[in-house]
Design an enzyme around this catalytic site. Structure first.
Site, PDB file in Angstrom:
ATOM      1  CD1 TRP A   1      32.125  78.645 -26.741  1.00  0.00           C
ATOM      2  CD2 TRP A   1      33.621  78.852 -25.083  1.00  0.00           C
ATOM      3  NE1 TRP A   1      33.342  78.206 -27.207  1.00  0.00           N
ATOM      4  CE2 TRP A   1      34.282  78.333 -26.211  1.00  0.00           C
ATOM      5  CE3 TRP A   1      34.354  79.083 -23.918  1.00  0.00           C
ATOM      6  CZ2 TRP A   1      35.651  78.027 -26.218  1.00  0.00           C
ATOM      7  CZ3 TRP A   1      35.718  78.782 -23.925  1.00  0.00           C
ATOM      8  CH2 TRP A   1      36.342  78.257 -25.066  1.00  0.00           C
TER       9      TRP A   1
ATOM     10  CE1 TYR B   1      29.815  75.757 -30.801  1.00  0.00           C
ATOM     11  CE2 TYR B   1      29.827  78.143 -30.920  1.00  0.00           C
ATOM     12  CZ  TYR B   1      30.507  76.956 -30.782  1.00  0.00           C
ATOM     13  OH  TYR B   1      31.863  76.959 -30.619  1.00  0.00           O
TER      14      TYR B   1
HETATM   15  N1  LIG Z   1      33.908  86.634 -37.344  1.00  0.00           N
HETATM   16  C1  LIG Z   1      34.143  85.663 -36.472  1.00  0.00           C
HETATM   17  N2  LIG Z   1      33.116  85.105 -35.794  1.00  0.00           N
HETATM   18  C2  LIG Z   1      33.344  84.138 -34.889  1.00  0.00           C
HETATM   19  C3  LIG Z   1      34.663  83.684 -34.652  1.00  0.00           C
HETATM   20  C4  LIG Z   1      35.732  84.251 -35.396  1.00  0.00           C
HETATM   21  O1  LIG Z   1      36.909  83.868 -35.255  1.00  0.00           O
HETATM   22  N3  LIG Z   1      35.433  85.246 -36.275  1.00  0.00           N
HETATM   23  N4  LIG Z   1      34.870  82.691 -33.726  1.00  0.00           N
HETATM   24  C5  LIG Z   1      33.782  81.764 -33.480  1.00  0.00           C
HETATM   25  C6  LIG Z   1      34.037  80.932 -32.305  1.00  0.00           C
HETATM   26  S1  LIG Z   1      35.513  80.074 -32.309  1.00  0.00           S
HETATM   27  C7  LIG Z   1      33.147  80.762 -31.301  1.00  0.00           C
HETATM   28  S2  LIG Z   1      33.462  79.571 -30.114  1.00  0.00           S
HETATM   29  C8  LIG Z   1      31.880  81.523 -31.246  1.00  0.00           C
HETATM   30  C9  LIG Z   1      31.475  81.915 -29.822  1.00  0.00           C
HETATM   31  O2  LIG Z   1      30.148  82.237 -29.784  1.00  0.00           O
HETATM   32  P1  LIG Z   1      29.277  82.136 -28.427  1.00  0.00           P
HETATM   33  O3  LIG Z   1      29.722  80.991 -27.602  1.00  0.00           O
HETATM   34  O4  LIG Z   1      27.851  82.191 -28.812  1.00  0.00           O
HETATM   35  O5  LIG Z   1      29.687  83.494 -27.716  1.00  0.00           O
HETATM   36  P2  LIG Z   1      29.517  83.977 -26.219  1.00  0.00           P
HETATM   37  O6  LIG Z   1      29.646  85.464 -26.258  1.00  0.00           O
HETATM   38  O7  LIG Z   1      30.451  83.250 -25.329  1.00  0.00           O
HETATM   39  O8  LIG Z   1      27.999  83.619 -25.882  1.00  0.00           O
HETATM   40  C10 LIG Z   1      27.621  82.955 -24.731  1.00  0.00           C
HETATM   41  C11 LIG Z   1      26.290  83.508 -24.258  1.00  0.00           C
HETATM   42  O9  LIG Z   1      25.838  82.736 -23.147  1.00  0.00           O
HETATM   43  C12 LIG Z   1      25.363  83.610 -22.119  1.00  0.00           C
HETATM   44  N5  LIG Z   1      25.493  82.877 -20.852  1.00  0.00           N
HETATM   45  C13 LIG Z   1      26.561  82.803 -20.019  1.00  0.00           C
HETATM   46  N6  LIG Z   1      26.290  81.975 -18.996  1.00  0.00           N
HETATM   47  C14 LIG Z   1      25.023  81.529 -19.174  1.00  0.00           C
HETATM   48  C15 LIG Z   1      24.185  80.632 -18.443  1.00  0.00           C
HETATM   49  O10 LIG Z   1      24.560  80.076 -17.433  1.00  0.00           O
HETATM   50  N7  LIG Z   1      22.935  80.402 -18.937  1.00  0.00           N
HETATM   51  C16 LIG Z   1      22.477  81.003 -20.078  1.00  0.00           C
HETATM   52  N8  LIG Z   1      21.244  80.720 -20.464  1.00  0.00           N
HETATM   53  N9  LIG Z   1      23.262  81.847 -20.779  1.00  0.00           N
HETATM   54  C17 LIG Z   1      24.512  82.096 -20.345  1.00  0.00           C
HETATM   55  C18 LIG Z   1      26.207  84.844 -22.251  1.00  0.00           C
HETATM   56  O11 LIG Z   1      25.580  85.961 -21.655  1.00  0.00           O
HETATM   57  C19 LIG Z   1      26.359  84.951 -23.779  1.00  0.00           C
HETATM   58  O12 LIG Z   1      25.306  85.684 -24.331  1.00  0.00           O
HETATM   59  O13 LIG Z   1      31.993  82.701 -32.064  1.00  0.00           O
HETATM   60  C20 LIG Z   1      32.385  82.393 -33.406  1.00  0.00           C
HETATM   61  N10 LIG Z   1      32.296  83.578 -34.221  1.00  0.00           N
HETATM   62  N1  LIG Z   2      40.838  86.125 -24.639  1.00  0.00           N
HETATM   63  C1  LIG Z   2      40.157  85.229 -25.373  1.00  0.00           C
HETATM   64  N2  LIG Z   2      40.725  84.023 -25.648  1.00  0.00           N
HETATM   65  C2  LIG Z   2      40.046  83.118 -26.400  1.00  0.00           C
HETATM   66  C3  LIG Z   2      38.747  83.376 -26.866  1.00  0.00           C
HETATM   67  C4  LIG Z   2      38.182  84.667 -26.579  1.00  0.00           C
HETATM   68  O1  LIG Z   2      37.045  84.984 -26.993  1.00  0.00           O
HETATM   69  N3  LIG Z   2      38.913  85.551 -25.836  1.00  0.00           N
HETATM   70  N4  LIG Z   2      38.074  82.406 -27.594  1.00  0.00           N
HETATM   71  C5  LIG Z   2      38.510  81.015 -27.462  1.00  0.00           C
HETATM   72  C6  LIG Z   2      37.944  80.194 -28.534  1.00  0.00           C
HETATM   73  S1  LIG Z   2      36.281  79.869 -28.504  1.00  0.00           S
HETATM   74  C7  LIG Z   2      38.693  79.638 -29.527  1.00  0.00           C
HETATM   75  S2  LIG Z   2      37.961  78.626 -30.680  1.00  0.00           S
HETATM   76  C8  LIG Z   2      40.134  79.910 -29.627  1.00  0.00           C
HETATM   77  C9  LIG Z   2      40.435  80.308 -31.069  1.00  0.00           C
HETATM   78  O2  LIG Z   2      41.768  80.286 -31.346  1.00  0.00           O
HETATM   79  P1  LIG Z   2      42.248  80.737 -32.814  1.00  0.00           P
HETATM   80  O3  LIG Z   2      41.229  80.382 -33.829  1.00  0.00           O
HETATM   81  O4  LIG Z   2      43.605  80.199 -33.012  1.00  0.00           O
HETATM   82  O5  LIG Z   2      42.238  82.316 -32.600  1.00  0.00           O
HETATM   83  P2  LIG Z   2      41.868  83.591 -33.498  1.00  0.00           P
HETATM   84  O6  LIG Z   2      42.019  84.741 -32.545  1.00  0.00           O
HETATM   85  O7  LIG Z   2      40.573  83.447 -34.196  1.00  0.00           O
HETATM   86  O8  LIG Z   2      42.993  83.620 -34.580  1.00  0.00           O
HETATM   87  C10 LIG Z   2      44.366  83.720 -34.218  1.00  0.00           C
HETATM   88  C11 LIG Z   2      45.116  84.437 -35.278  1.00  0.00           C
HETATM   89  O9  LIG Z   2      45.136  83.721 -36.498  1.00  0.00           O
HETATM   90  C12 LIG Z   2      45.552  84.631 -37.492  1.00  0.00           C
HETATM   91  N5  LIG Z   2      45.017  84.253 -38.795  1.00  0.00           N
HETATM   92  C13 LIG Z   2      43.784  84.536 -39.298  1.00  0.00           C
HETATM   93  N6  LIG Z   2      43.674  84.028 -40.552  1.00  0.00           N
HETATM   94  C14 LIG Z   2      44.868  83.435 -40.824  1.00  0.00           C
HETATM   95  C15 LIG Z   2      45.400  82.744 -41.959  1.00  0.00           C
HETATM   96  O10 LIG Z   2      44.736  82.555 -42.978  1.00  0.00           O
HETATM   97  N7  LIG Z   2      46.659  82.268 -41.867  1.00  0.00           N
HETATM   98  C16 LIG Z   2      47.436  82.433 -40.761  1.00  0.00           C
HETATM   99  N8  LIG Z   2      48.646  81.914 -40.763  1.00  0.00           N
HETATM  100  N9  LIG Z   2      46.969  83.081 -39.685  1.00  0.00           N
HETATM  101  C17 LIG Z   2      45.709  83.572 -39.720  1.00  0.00           C
HETATM  102  C18 LIG Z   2      45.039  85.988 -37.089  1.00  0.00           C
HETATM  103  O11 LIG Z   2      46.043  86.967 -37.207  1.00  0.00           O
HETATM  104  C19 LIG Z   2      44.538  85.776 -35.678  1.00  0.00           C
HETATM  105  O12 LIG Z   2      44.949  86.790 -34.790  1.00  0.00           O
HETATM  106  O13 LIG Z   2      40.515  80.986 -28.792  1.00  0.00           O
HETATM  107  C20 LIG Z   2      40.023  80.868 -27.459  1.00  0.00           C
HETATM  108  N10 LIG Z   2      40.654  81.913 -26.665  1.00  0.00           N
HETATM  109 MO   LIG Z   3      35.628  78.863 -30.357  1.00  0.00          MO
END
Ligand SMILES: Nc1nc2c(c(=O)[nH]1)N[C@H]1C(S)=C(S)[C@@H](COP(=O)(O)OP(=O)(O)OC[C@H]3O[C@@H](n4cnc5c(=O)[nH]c(N)nc54)[C@H](O)[C@@H]3O)O[C@H]1N2
Ligand SMILES: Nc1nc2c(c(=O)[nH]1)N[C@H]1C(S)=C(S)[C@@H](COP(=O)(O)OP(=O)(O)OC[C@H]3O[C@@H](n4cnc5c(=O)[nH]c(N)nc54)[C@H](O)[C@@H]3O)O[C@H]1N2
Ligand SMILES: [Mo]
Length: 766
Positions: A111, A109
């Site tokens: 991005w 998994y």
């Molecule tokens: N505690 C907590 N954990 C979370 C979340 C949270 O809300 N709380 N959010 C979750 C969510 S929503 C998401 S989407 C995940 C995100 O988790 P990931 O998508 O795994 O996070 P990234 O840091 O974007 O990792 C992308 C990796 O791809 C590498 N990369 C970039 N371009 C390329 C390429 O062209 N080729 C290759 N081979 N590698 C490349 C980058 O260097 C990086 O290491 O994290 C989750 N984890």
């Molecule tokens: N700059 C930046 N933007 C991003 C990303 C990033 O890594 N960087 N990641 C992208 C990705 S992969 C995703 S999936 C989206 C995620 O988008 P979201 O999942 O909506 O984003 P989060 O930042 O995980 O959470 C937003 C807020 O939800 C609130 N929250 C947490 N738990 C609860 C709860 O139980 N109830 C309520 N009401 N609120 C709660 C927290 O205060 C938190 O700041 O964002 C995307 N946008």
């Molecule tokens: Mo995400």
């Protein structure tokens, strides 16, 4: 020689200037009114780069499965490409022959980067599907729970449902009350998977506020909602939104304000849900007083909000965080029931909304992507496909049963893990558990540009190029972007496509994988398919010379009159939903038929495994919000100045309410220890009343950097989160369900080593 190219990233379009060897300047594309500061992260391109193929010493010396407990602490040996590719191809062949393809986990998994062709997960899936029935993952860490419940409720796939959401222009003109559960964080709206176009959300929010839309932010953090909304903040205990929603509906019922006609005409199952809400099925009426003890919100405020919702055209907006929690499915389902009880689903400015706040798209009702990606062959027969966030369980429990979305499966015996374009040592929960599970496979292969925590924990690391080092197409909502490589590949790094092509050649699937095309030829080929279907598209050379192409019909994106489920509202008999009842399902026979007590047949308040206001909070009295970072995308470019300048005493900042900080003797800038029974990390204190009392906010993505005891010195919150599925339906991650305690760290904090590359050693002598 200085030159400038266009680049579409997950966080927007940019103009990137290079001197021929490094990037010297990054500015937002002129078409972007509000470029994201994350663009500057591209400047740190060469730090921590993987320059050559590298193999963990014991693996090279002793072969697969040797000293796997030393992953992450052992030196690497750099080897020539051909040797590395021969070893990887041989290992894939060996594991497939000895154990079967299902012993290869290729569902890596992540991005990766945003280019259409070079998109890492797509490249990986194509390669492995051609090879055999490898074990794959589906759903996401972003929205697994929502994505699994929405199809049962609306009969729509998750992405089509997101793509059909109401346009911002309709919100501006017709909405009166916009209530967000989980906020409308501007920084989160800067990002869209696969490429964010020009940023317009800030404008839309400002327009809506100027037009009199009242915004309410239900959540633990005040600045989850952009200041532009000029909104109200209703702090809630995290994990309790479903109780609040249930009480809002209950209030509508007792006030005789629930729209019974809408509920009868457009929804199935309302009578059963209503019996539950009024307490006929479990003896507990879901009153405002009941919800008050759970949510921490005063009962009269709940009643007042329900009455305000009943008298104003109301959008019920959901972030993703509310479903990235224990029983996260219920938030999306109960919110739908709330919007249904208000009777405004399908009306302009009313109803339920999923995308606002979690990503930046405004073009509702438009296809999300126009140019085809590298095509995927169909999934091979006999594949096991897990919910992607169950990866640690997969590694730990070969041969054991699991339940997932109505399916009873058995975990295969994984011998080889292959990861491309993601960082599992960032994104997975309970990293200490993952460290142990990670020791089980015999071989771990990773393609990575950077020596991040995952690369350091692999056996074979193949250096990948980054998006600025290759040509690609970017599809960013209103605009298509032509990207020329800005700089040459770092060291010996290769494109993922070329790595897979070389492996495919060794494994006898080269023709199937490449179809005889180089990556440049693929770009043309994919563009030509798009051009054949869109007569405004110029010939490839003209498009490439121009650098961008505006999608003709999307010039005024967001300015549509599209309303989510508007057609169904207008003609429920003629345009039924593709659900068994043809209606919005507030009771699902199919879900009830699975017999899951953690996801029953109608939306239900189910206690999460831990939350504030319960005995679990006696020892760990703060709720950890591990939101998305403002200074990076997940863990990407954590080593850049944009991210590092925001650190506190070299650690990830943690925000605490002034009362909680004072009670613990913690001052601004102090190094603190954050802990629970699962793990601990250090972080740098920031004191702010933008977080509610009882909340500790530590963004995700600091590169995991454990000391000998497993304490992350750098502040990665996933040493604290629990690794458990949302329910047997979605089996999604529950990162947002997490209690911790925070204390002053006394003693000399250890130096952060997250950004140090591993050590290298000479080839072992035979
Ligand atoms: N505690 C907590 N954990 C979370 C979340 C949270 O809300 N709380 N959010 C979750 C969510 S929503 C998401 S989407 C995940 C995100 O988790 P990931 O998508 O795994 O996070 P990234 O840091 O974007 O990792 C992308 C990796 O791809 C590498 N990369 C970039 N371009 C390329 C390429 O062209 N080729 C290759 N081979 N590698 C490349 C980058 O260097 C990086 O290491 O994290 C989750 N984890
Ligand atoms: N700059 C930046 N933007 C991003 C990303 C990033 O890594 N960087 N990641 C992208 C990705 S992969 C995703 S999936 C989206 C995620 O988008 P979201 O999942 O909506 O984003 P989060 O930042 O995980 O959470 C937003 C807020 O939800 C609130 N929250 C947490 N738990 C609860 C709860 O139980 N109830 C309520 N009401 N609120 C709660 C927290 O205060 C938190 O700041 O964002 C995307 N946008
Ligand atoms: Mo995400």
């Amino acid at each position: 020689m200085t030159r400038t190219t266009n680049l579409l990233t997950h966080w927007g379009p940019f103009r990137v200037t290079s001197d021929g060897s490094s990037i010297t300047d990054v500015v937002g594309h002129p078409a972007d009114p509000d470029p994201s500061p994350l663009g500057q992260g591209l400047l740190a391109n060469d730090q921590c780069r993987v320059a050559r193929p590298a193999i963990r010493r014991s693996w090279l010396e002793g072969g697969p499965g040797t000293a796997t407990e030393r992953r992450g602490s052992e030196p690497f040996v750099e080897v020539p490409w051909d040797e590395a590719l021969d070893l990887v191809a041989g290992e894939l062949r060996r594991v497939a022959d000895q154990h079967g393809h299902q012993s290869i986990y290729g569902g890596s998994y992540g991005w990766g980067s945003a280019g259409l062709f070079h998109q890492a997960s797509n490249q990986t899936r194509r390669f492995f599907r051609l090879l055999g029935p490898f074990t794959d993952g589906r759903l996401t860490y972003s929205s697994a729970a929502a994505a699994s419940i929405v199809p049962y409720v609306f009969g729509l796939g998750w992405y089509p449902a997101c793509g059909q959401q109401t346009a911002w222009s309709v919100i501006v003109d017709r909405c009166e009350l916009f209530v967000s559960f989980g906020g409308l964080r501007l920084n989160n709206t800067q990002v869209f998977f696969g490429g964010q176009g020009p940023h317009h959300t800030r404008e839309w929010i400002a327009k809506a506020a100027a037009n009199g839309v009242s915004f309410v932010n239900v959540g633990p953090v005040r600045d989850d909602e952009a200041t532009e909304t000029d909104g109200r903040w209703l702090p809630i205990r995290p994990g309790t939104d479903v109780a609040l929603m249930a009480a809002l509906i209950h209030t509508l019922v007792v006030d005789d304000r629930a729209d019974e006609e809408f509920l009868a005409t457009y929804c199935g199952g309302w009578p059963r849900l209503k019996r539950y809400l009024v307490g006929e099925t479990d003896g507990v009426a879901k009153t405002a007083a009941w919800a008050s003890t759970i949510t921490g919100i005063a009962a009269d405020e709940i009643v007042a909000l329900a009455r305000e919702m009943a008298t104003k055209r109301t959008t019920v907006n959901l972030g993703f965080a509310v479903q990235r929690a224990d029983h996260g499915e219920q938030t999306y389902w109960m919110a739908t029931a709330l919007a249904a009880a208000l009777g405004e689903i399908g009306l302009p400015g009313g109803g339920v909304a999923f995308p606002f706040g979690a990503h930046g798209r405004a073009g509702a009702g438009q296809p999300m992507k126009r140019v085809p990606k590298l095509p995927l062959p169909p999934p091979p027969d006999g594949q096991t496909v897990i919910s992607v966030s169950r990866v640690a369980e997969l590694l730990e429990r070969p041969g054991e049963p699991y339940q997932f979305d109505g399916e009873d499966g058995t975990f295969p015996d994984i011998r080889l893990v292959y990861w491309v374009g993601g960082n599992v040592f960032h994104h997975h929960q309970d990293l200490n558990r993952l460290v142990r599970a990670w020791q089980r496979p015999e071989t771990i292969v990773v393609h990575e540009p950077f020596w991040n925590p995952m690369a350091k924990r692999a056996d074979i690391v193949l250096p990948a190029t980054t998006a600025v080092e290759r040509s690609d197409l970017g599809d960013g909502e209103t605009m298509l972007v032509a990207t020329d490589a800005a700089v040459p590949a770092h060291g010996e790094a290769r494109d993922d496509y070329d790595i897979f092509a070389a492996l495919a050649d060794r494994l006898g699937i080269a023709d199937a994988f490449t179809e005889g095309r180089t990556s440049e030829q693929w770009l043309r080929h994919l563009y030509e398919q798009f051009r054949a279907a869109n007569d405004y598209a110029p010939p490839f050379e003209d498009f490439w010379a121009a650098g961008t192409l505006d999608h003709a019909d999307l010039a005024g994106v967001g300015h549509t009159d599209h309303v989510f489920l508007g057609a169904f509202r207008a003609d429920p008999a003629g345009r039924p939903l593709p659900t068994p009842s043809g209606k919005i399902e507030l009771f699902s026979e199919r879900i009830a038929g699975f017999g899951y007590d953690d996801c029953p047949g109608h939306p239900t308040w189910l206690e999460p495994y831990e939350r504030l206001g319960t005995p679990a909070a006696d020892r760990h009295p703060l709720h950890l919000v591990s939101n998305q970072p403002t200074t990076r995308l997940h863990s990407q470019h954590d080593h850049s100045a944009v991210s590092r300048d925001a650190k506190v005493a070299d650690r990830e900042p943690i925000r605490l309410h002034p009362d909680d900080a004072a009670a613990r003797g913690i001052g601004e800038g102090d190094v603190v220890r954050v802990f629970n029974d699962r793990g601990s990390c250090l972080a740098g204190a920031r004191i702010s009343d933008a977080v509610a009392p009882g909340i500790a906010q530590l963004a995700t993505g600091a590169w995991f950097d454990p000391d000998e005891d497993g304490t992350c010195k750098h502040g990665n919150p996933n040493v604290l989160t629990r690794d458990k599925g949302t329910s047997r339906l979605g089996q999604g991650p529950t990162a947002h369900t997490c209690l911790v305690e925070v204390e002053q760290f006394d003693g000399e904090p250890t130096t952060v080593t997250a950004f140090d590359p591993p050590t290298f050693t000479d080839r072992p002598q035979p």
